[in-house]
Design a protein around this motif. Structure first.
Motif, PDB file in Angstrom:
ATOM      1  N   GLN A   1       0.826  -1.198   0.000  1.00 22.34           N
ATOM      2  CA  GLN A   1       0.000   0.000   0.000  1.00 22.34           C
ATOM      3  C   GLN A   1       0.866   1.255   0.000  1.00 22.34           C
ATOM      4  O   GLN A   1       0.569   2.217  -0.708  1.00 22.34           O
TER       5      GLN A   1
ATOM      6  N   ALA B   1      -5.075  -3.597 -13.537  1.00 24.46           N
ATOM      7  CA  ALA B   1      -3.695  -3.649 -13.055  1.00 24.46           C
ATOM      8  C   ALA B   1      -2.711  -2.871 -13.914  1.00 24.46           C
ATOM      9  O   ALA B   1      -1.698  -2.405 -13.427  1.00 24.46           O
ATOM     10  N   ARG B   2      -3.000  -2.706 -15.188  1.00 24.53           N
ATOM     11  CA  ARG B   2      -2.026  -2.002 -16.030  1.00 24.53           C
ATOM     12  C   ARG B   2      -2.262  -0.497 -16.072  1.00 24.53           C
ATOM     13  O   ARG B   2      -1.534   0.225 -16.732  1.00 24.53           O
TER      14      ARG B   2
ATOM     15  N   LYS C   1      -2.077  -7.708 -10.973  1.00 21.71           N
ATOM     16  CA  LYS C   1      -3.297  -8.512 -10.941  1.00 21.71           C
ATOM     17  C   LYS C   1      -4.513  -7.623 -11.114  1.00 21.71           C
ATOM     18  O   LYS C   1      -4.475  -6.434 -10.847  1.00 21.71           O
ATOM     19  N   GLY C   2      -5.617  -8.211 -11.508  1.00 25.85           N
ATOM     20  CA  GLY C   2      -6.873  -7.487 -11.605  1.00 25.85           C
ATOM     21  C   GLY C   2      -7.068  -6.868 -12.972  1.00 25.85           C
ATOM     22  O   GLY C   2      -6.126  -6.685 -13.742  1.00 25.85           O
ATOM     23  N   SER C   3      -8.305  -6.518 -13.263  1.00 21.67           N
ATOM     24  CA  SER C   3      -8.635  -5.999 -14.585  1.00 21.67           C
ATOM     25  C   SER C   3      -8.046  -4.628 -14.846  1.00 21.67           C
ATOM     26  O   SER C   3      -7.861  -4.229 -15.980  1.00 21.67           O
TER      27      SER C   3
ATOM     28  N   THR D   1      -2.243   1.766  -8.151  1.00 21.53           N
ATOM     29  CA  THR D   1      -3.012   0.907  -7.255  1.00 21.53           C
ATOM     30  C   THR D   1      -2.152  -0.272  -6.803  1.00 21.53           C
ATOM     31  O   THR D   1      -1.139  -0.601  -7.435  1.00 21.53           O
ATOM     32  N   VAL D   2      -2.591  -0.927  -5.737  1.00 24.92           N
ATOM     33  CA  VAL D   2      -1.905  -2.144  -5.290  1.00 24.92           C
ATOM     34  C   VAL D   2      -2.007  -3.202  -6.384  1.00 24.92           C
ATOM     35  O   VAL D   2      -1.042  -3.929  -6.640  1.00 24.92           O
ATOM     36  N   ASP D   3      -3.155  -3.272  -7.063  1.00 21.89           N
ATOM     37  CA  ASP D   3      -3.302  -4.204  -8.190  1.00 21.89           C
ATOM     38  C   ASP D   3      -2.230  -3.964  -9.246  1.00 21.89           C
ATOM     39  O   ASP D   3      -1.698  -4.908  -9.824  1.00 21.89           O
ATOM     40  N   PHE D   4      -1.924  -2.707  -9.510  1.00 20.85           N
ATOM     41  CA  PHE D   4      -0.895  -2.368 -10.493  1.00 20.85           C
ATOM     42  C   PHE D   4       0.458  -2.921 -10.049  1.00 20.85           C
ATOM     43  O   PHE D   4       1.184  -3.518 -10.840  1.00 20.85           O
TER      44      PHE D   4
ATOM     45  N   LEU E   1       0.980  -5.421  -8.040  1.00 21.97           N
ATOM     46  CA  LEU E   1       0.921  -6.877  -8.065  1.00 21.97           C
ATOM     47  C   LEU E   1       0.749  -7.446  -9.469  1.00 21.97           C
ATOM     48  O   LEU E   1       0.973  -8.629  -9.690  1.00 21.97           O
TER      49      LEU E   1
END
Length: 112
Positions: free
Chosen positions: A49, A69-70, A65-67, A58-61, A63
Motif C-alpha cells: 500500500q 492492473a495495467r 493482478k486485476g482488470s 493501485t496495489v493491483d498495479f 501486483l
C-alpha cells in the motif's frame, strides 16, 4: 509467478529514485527494497500500500493482478469520472477519443 520486484524497480526508475530514495519515502531500509526488487522478499500488504501510494498507482498495479492492473490511478480516476457523465456527453467524448486513437494508429501504420 508474480514479478513484483520488476514492477517496483521499473516504477522507482521512472521516478529517477535510488533504492535509498524509495526506502526513505516508504519508511523502509534500502536492503529490503533491494530484496523486493530481486524477488527475494515480497512486500507485506502494508508495504504494498505504501509503495502504491508513493508511485501513484493501485496495489493491483504493483501486483500485476486485476482488470485494472495495467492502469495508474490517474487513468482509473478518469475512467470513473467518465462513467458518471450523462450518456450524450459520454458518447461525444468517446467520439473524440476514437478520433485521436484512429489518427495515432494511422501515424504508426504509415510511419509518420
Amino acid at each position: 509467478m508474480l514479478h513484483i520486484g520488476i514492477k517496483i524497480a521499473e516504477l522507482r526508475k521512472q521516478k529517477g529514485w535510488s533504492q535509498n530514495d524509495l526506502a526513505k519515502a516508504i519508511g523502509a531500509s534500502r536492503d529490503i527494497i533491494g530484496k523486493y526488487e530481486r524477488n527475494e522478499n515480497t512486500p507485506s500488504l502494508e508495504m504494498a500500500q505504501k509503495l502504491a501510494e508513493v508511485f501513484g498507482v493501485t496495489v493491483d498495479f504493483i501486483l500485476g493482478k486485476g482488470s485494472m492492473a495495467r492502469y495508474d490511478k490517474e487513468a482509473i480516476k478518469r475512467l470513473e469520472d467518465i462513467e458518471h457523465l450523462d450518456p450524450d456527453t459520454r458518447k461525444m467524448l468517446f467520439k473524440v477519443i476514437d478520433t485521436f486513437l484512429r489518427d495515432a494508429k494511422a501515424r504508426q501504420a504509415y510511419g509518420s
